[in-house]
Structures are given as C-alpha cells and as structure tokens.
Design an enzyme around this catalytic site. Sequence first.
Site, PDB file in Angstrom:
ATOM      1  N   GLU A   6      -8.217   2.995  48.468  1.00  0.00           N
ATOM      2  CA  GLU A   6      -8.536   1.929  49.411  1.00  0.00           C
ATOM      3  C   GLU A   6      -7.292   1.567  50.222  1.00  0.00           C
ATOM      4  OE1 GLU A   6      -6.703  -1.741  48.447  1.00  0.00           O
ATOM      5  OE2 GLU A   6      -8.784  -2.249  47.991  1.00  0.00           O
TER       6      GLU A   6
ATOM      7  N   CYS B  23     -12.497   0.986  43.847  1.00  0.00           N
ATOM      8  CA  CYS B  23     -11.811   1.629  42.712  1.00  0.00           C
ATOM      9  C   CYS B  23     -12.503   2.892  42.225  1.00  0.00           C
ATOM     10  CB  CYS B  23     -11.666   0.636  41.562  1.00  0.00           C
ATOM     11  SG  CYS B  23     -10.742  -0.837  42.018  1.00  0.00           S
TER      12      CYS B  23
ATOM     13  N   THR C  79      -3.082  -8.656  39.389  1.00  0.00           N
ATOM     14  CA  THR C  79      -3.461  -7.338  38.875  1.00  0.00           C
ATOM     15  C   THR C  79      -3.354  -6.211  39.895  1.00  0.00           C
ATOM     16  OG1 THR C  79      -5.767  -7.840  39.413  1.00  0.00           O
ATOM     17  CG2 THR C  79      -5.050  -8.254  37.149  1.00  0.00           C
TER      18      THR C  79
ATOM     19  N   ARG D  39     -18.746 -14.820  41.350  1.00  0.00           N
ATOM     20  CA  ARG D  39     -19.573 -14.510  40.182  1.00  0.00           C
ATOM     21  C   ARG D  39     -20.134 -13.084  40.214  1.00  0.00           C
ATOM     22  NH1 ARG D  39     -24.841 -14.607  40.001  1.00  0.00           N
ATOM     23  NH2 ARG D  39     -26.006 -14.801  41.928  1.00  0.00           N
TER      24      ARG D  39
ATOM     25  N   THR E 226     -18.457 -10.396  40.615  1.00  0.00           N
ATOM     26  CA  THR E 226     -17.532  -9.380  40.121  1.00  0.00           C
ATOM     27  C   THR E 226     -17.814  -8.972  38.675  1.00  0.00           C
ATOM     28  OG1 THR E 226     -15.934 -11.066  39.536  1.00  0.00           O
ATOM     29  CG2 THR E 226     -15.649 -10.032  41.675  1.00  0.00           C
TER      30      THR E 226
ATOM     31  N   HIS F  27     -12.797   1.910  33.690  1.00  0.00           N
ATOM     32  CA  HIS F  27     -12.078   1.253  34.770  1.00  0.00           C
ATOM     33  C   HIS F  27     -11.564  -0.079  34.230  1.00  0.00           C
ATOM     34  CE1 HIS F  27     -10.673  -0.313  38.450  1.00  0.00           C
ATOM     35  NE2 HIS F  27     -11.573  -1.285  38.493  1.00  0.00           N
TER      36      HIS F  27
ATOM     37  N   ASN G 283      -4.020  -3.149  37.606  1.00  0.00           N
ATOM     38  CA  ASN G 283      -5.164  -2.363  38.065  1.00  0.00           C
ATOM     39  C   ASN G 283      -4.727  -1.456  39.217  1.00  0.00           C
ATOM     40  OD1 ASN G 283      -7.545  -1.346  39.051  1.00  0.00           O
ATOM     41  ND2 ASN G 283      -8.407  -3.334  39.671  1.00  0.00           N
TER      42      ASN G 283
ATOM     43  N   SER H 162     -16.172  -1.462  43.339  1.00  0.00           N
ATOM     44  CA  SER H 162     -16.932  -2.563  43.914  1.00  0.00           C
ATOM     45  C   SER H 162     -17.740  -2.065  45.101  1.00  0.00           C
ATOM     46  CB  SER H 162     -15.987  -3.673  44.357  1.00  0.00           C
ATOM     47  OG  SER H 162     -15.427  -4.275  43.219  1.00  0.00           O
TER      48      SER H 162
END
Lengths: 350, 136
Positions: A83, A115, A156, A203, A205, A238, A270, A300
Amino acid sequence: MSVMRPLRSVGLVGYGAYIPRYRLPASEISRIWGGDEEGTVAFKSVPGLDEDTVTIAIEAARNAVARARIDPVLLRAVWIGSESHPYAVKPSSTVVAEALGVGNACLAADLQFACKAGTEALQAGIALVGSGMAGYAMAIGADTAQGRPGDALEYTAAAGGAAYIVGPAEAGCATLEGSYSYVSDTPDFWRRPGQNYPRHGGRFTGEPGYFAHVLSSVRSLMEGLGRSASDYRYAVFHQPNPRFPERAARQLGFKSEQYSPGLLANEIGNAYAGSSLLGMSAVLDIAQPGDRILLVSFGSGAGSDAFSWLVTDTLPKRQSLAPTTRAYIERKTIIDYATYLRLRGQLVMH
Amino acid sequence: MSLASSWRTRKFRLGFVGEICPQCHAKLFPPRDICPHCGGPAKEPLAFSGHGTVYSYTTMSVAPRGFEGQTPYVAALVKTEEGPLVTAQLTDVASDEVFIGMPVEMVTRHINEEGDDGIINYHFKFRPELAAAAKH
Ligand SMILES: [Zn+2]
C-alpha cells in the site's frame, strides 16, 4: 466452494525476509500524544531515510533467490503487493526485477489490497507456475506504512517485507496443499488518492473485518482439506496487533506453541503487506520436514487468503543460505520520536 | 543524474554489476569500455558479490545539493572481495561505528530524487555485514 489447487503441484523454492533496523517504542508515541499504549505493540520497525517499499522488496527478494539457488533469469514474474509503492504511476516491480538481474522476458506488476496485497501476489504466482505458464514466479509483500500522528494506527504502522519464489513442487522447501480466498466489500480501512494517511472504520476493523474474513477463509480451507487445527505444527496469521491473531487462532482451536513462533507484531509492529509473510518466513526458518504450516492473511476492504503448506526434506538445506527473520529482528536500534519524524521525512528541509 | 544516464547505468547502480575482462580476466568496477590492465575492450558483465571491507572513509557534515537531509553520513572507499575499490555511501550505521577494515555488504537504497515530482534514484550502498551486526 472447493479449495483452490493448481493443475501442476507447486512449492515455495525460496523465501526471504527484510526488516529495517530502527525501532520506535510505543512509550515514545504515548509520551508525545498522551495516548494509552496498553494492548498495542512494544516496538514497531521504522524504515531508514534511504528505505522504501522498493529497497525493502529488493533485499527480501535477494534473500529468496539465495535460498532458491536459481538464476534470477528463470523468474517469469515479479509481483509486489504494497500500500506504499513509491510511485503512484510507475511499477516498483521493474526496479526490483532489474536489481535482481531478472531478464526482460518477465511479467511485472504492483498489487494493491491493503495488507493482503502480498498474499494476492502469492496466489497469482501459484496460478502462473501451477498452470505451466512459468517455471518460477516471485511474489513479494512489502510496506512502509504510515499512521496519522497520534492515531491508534501510529503505534503499529511499520515497515518490512518478505519474498517468495513459487516453483515446481519437486524443488520446493514447502509444497502447497491448497488455498482458499474470501473477500467482501467491507469499509474497515481506506486511503483516498493524495491523502497522506489512511482512515479506519472504527467498529468495522474487528468483527466484520478481520475476524469474519480470517475465520471464513481458514474454516473453508481446513474443511475442504479435511484437516483440523491439530494437523498443523504452525499457524501464521496477519498481525495488525498481537491480540487479533491470538484471538482468531484460539477460536480456530490453535494453541500458543502453534501460533507464537510466527507472531512478530509485538517486536516489529504491523508490516502490512509484509505482515503475515514475515510471520511465515520466521516459521520457515525453524520448521522441519513433515511440518504442516497454515498461512493466513487479511487485507482491509476486505479479504483473507489462507494457504496450507507441507514442509519437505529440502527446507533444512535452504534455511541458512540467507539471513533469518530473527537476525533482522535482533538487528535493532531504538529511536525516539524526533528521530522517527526525521526518518519519516516529516522535517521540512527547504 | 539525467534520465538517460540513470537508465544507462541501471544494472551497475541497482545490481552492482561490473565487468570481467575477456582477455586478462581482470574484474572491473565500475564498468568501462577499455580494460585498464591490458588495454583490450571490456564488455563482459559480472555481478559482484557485494562483499568487501572499508578501506577508507569520511563523514559528510556538509552535503552536496540533494543530500542535505541525510547528514551526517559516511562516504567510504570499499575494497571489494573481487579487488576493485568502490566509492559509495555507507548506510544503517552511525559514523562513530565505522572503522577501517569493517566488513560491509552491498544493499540497494534510495539515494536521491529529482524533486517531489521527479524520478527516484536508487543506488548501491554498503552497510555493516548483517551477520556481524546482529551480534551487537
Ligand atoms: Zn584486461
């Protein structure tokens, strides 16, 4: 839907990791922003001034070539999921291919799926080799992720990457038993063009994002292969933080000794498209012939790829041919928030 | 660096590719048209191993244009395993950690860019050998 399998059996003939040297402790972020570092990672990796997704991909890819012991000219694809490609238009993959000494008869492309972009490249590599179109394909997941200063993601969002060479199963360190991919349009995280930082959907995620997709891909894969958690020596997830993968692993019936060796988030944060692939490389560094490994990504937007691998007698001969993932984790220089800002290019020089 | 020279030198810059002389087998870096050892034409590419030691070095506190954001950094002469001395930046190292004879290895890194909308240049640099660095 059935488990995905290529026509021709394929394996991972080489793998390689790369993690930048610098580490920002969570305590430095909470010192500046007064946030709560409880439950996040202890450290995240930070790229040096001269590092980006291309340079991270190059080093991981060189390590993969060293382990595969093949002439890079044999690679017919170099695919990079990220990304944080340095250009909006101009492939990272051609720079990496040129640095490796790959020939011109090669596919090259950059993939984008938060990711999950690195395992998407891996699926494509499996298909290319598994169909007989190519002898070898390189799949890389690499990122230099950024979080908005003071945002929860700043704790992260890290940097790192891993590269895999897919080739014939006979030459593999680990052979593919099957894979399963599961996606849906779920707005848990996004970044619009021209924006420096991503936004996340609160919420969304957790439950509808990470857990729904990860649990679906893994359950479908294991059911299709007739396997249960106890068939696996290692399970790699992940890891946007240490909590999500641990909870998903436990819900799927995995024990700490199965998921801990591939859980690096507390030490490096991450690494986005590199996250699950670095967990996988850490496990391949220690795995033994006959071990079965589950690899699960999440991206995501949203989706998850799950892979089942069986380690062959070839792996022990390849492990020491390049630096281990652990060697990069242990090569660390702790930095403060000011140095972090400098390394991330936040100081105005002119 | 012009686009043309950046493109022409890509294998040398990105892959640390020099030459081997077809007549006297001298290993050459950077690549050139004439072998300095025997005077014959040198055209055969050779990917160098990337391993070497620091022969000499200096810390750059005042940097040329385009490198201002990187100071202080170390510029070094590296004695390659194959023989030739190569001038390059050191990276992933503080200037007080560098010493003559330090084992180093080649990495490909971002070196500069032609402004915010221009090309990004990548180039070989050297860093302390990872195997040695991990022990500290
Ligand atoms: Zn000669």
